[in-house]
Write a protein that holds these residues in place. Structure first.
Motif, PDB file in Angstrom:
ATOM      1  N   GLN A  76       6.159   4.471  -4.135  1.00  0.00           N
ATOM      2  CA  GLN A  76       4.872   4.043  -3.612  1.00  0.00           C
ATOM      3  C   GLN A  76       3.817   5.093  -3.921  1.00  0.00           C
ATOM      4  O   GLN A  76       4.128   6.264  -4.153  1.00  0.00           O
ATOM      5  N   ASP A 139      -1.308  -1.815  -5.601  1.00  0.00           N
ATOM      6  CA  ASP A 139      -0.007  -1.493  -6.192  1.00  0.00           C
ATOM      7  C   ASP A 139       0.278  -2.443  -7.344  1.00  0.00           C
ATOM      8  O   ASP A 139      -0.554  -3.289  -7.697  1.00  0.00           O
ATOM      9  N   GLN A 145      -3.445  -0.818  -1.123  1.00  0.00           N
ATOM     10  CA  GLN A 145      -2.851   0.376  -0.536  1.00  0.00           C
ATOM     11  C   GLN A 145      -3.875   1.185   0.260  1.00  0.00           C
ATOM     12  O   GLN A 145      -3.543   1.807   1.263  1.00  0.00           O
TER      13      GLN A 145
END
Length: 269
Positions: A76, A139, A145
């Protein structure tokens, strides 16, 4: 990248179709009676030409990337310690984010470009950063995000920074008059406490951002990036940011918002 390029091309076709329908309807119901009125119809050439330009550029970029498989990262955005930032070679400006190993993380994109802003893309894409605008870090699946909203221009710009849940986390204020020579700004948390003074001389060379306790938050440098990707982008410079692992997740979101904005202001057509 292929999906975004095809989406822009489809939107351009829709815009072109609408332009042709409007122009055709105008000719049917308001047929020009004089040479001057015929010249007035040249107004429709601007959106027509803009649509054709977007279609051609999007198609050219799609042909370059359609057979290329760039691996997606299994990490991530907030987990990264190093981030490679590349300018996408598309008509509508955006930044692409990668791991240093080449894994694709996501992108930074403008959320609400107005129709009257598109002609500026033909001159200089960075002109769009002068106007109030919302930017989003997405993302690889298009999920938000973090985001930030930019207001102000010329004398001072202000960013309001939000989490993925749209909670306000802080602000960044930059003196735009000074940015003509070097970048100088201040990053605040949600309580309006100064957490990071920011200064850079045009993003040239290697440099770091340190807080008032001399703790390094970010280190900027040029480094290696998988060579087979370089022909997808406008430039051959590989901007890499080393992110501190000693700051909180909220501070990392604030830091990434500032980095995204400053790199966006460097985008040229």
């Amino acid at each position: 990248m292929q999906k975004c390029t095809k989406k822009r091309e489809k939107l351009a076709y829709v815009f072109l179709t609408v332009t042709l329908l409007v122009a055709g309807g105008w000719l049917i119901f308001q047929t020009p009676d004089s040479n001057r009125e015929w010249w007035d119809l040249l107004f429709f050439l601007l959106p027509f030409g803009l649509s054709i330009s977007i279609i051609v550029i999007s198609r050219s970029h799609y042909l370059k990337v359609k057979d290329i498989e760039i691996p997606h990262s299994d990490k991530q955005l907030l987990e990264l310690k190093e981030l490679v930032i590349k300018k996408d070679a598309t008509f509508v400006p955006r930044l692409l984010l990668f791991e240093k190993s080449g894994g694709f993380i996501g992108s930074v994109e403008m959320a609400n470009i107005k129709w009257w802003m598109y002609p500026m893309l033909l001159r200089d894409a960075s002109l769009l950063t002068w106007f109030p605008m919302t930017y989003q870090f997405l993302d690889d699946d298009g999920k938000i995000q973090l985001s930030f909203r930019k207001t102000g221009w010329f004398k001072q710009s202000k960013l309001e920074i939000f989490s993925a849940e749209n909670n306000m986390l802080g602000t960044y204020i930059q003196e735009e008059l000074k940015a003509l020579i070097n970048i100088k700004g201040e990053l605040y948390n949600e309580r309006q406490e100064l957490i990071l003074p920011i200064q850079a001389s045009g993003f040239s060379g290697s440099f770091s951002w340190n807080d008032q306790q001399e703790r390094r938050w970010a280190y900027f440098y040029n480094g290696m990036f998988p060579h087979e990707y370089t022909h997808l982008f406008r430039d051959m410079q590989n901007d890499i940011v080393e992110l501190s692992g000693d700051i909180s997740e909220e501070d990392k979101i604030r830091l990434l918002a500032v980095i995204g904005y400053l790199f966006f202001t460097r985008i040229k057509s």
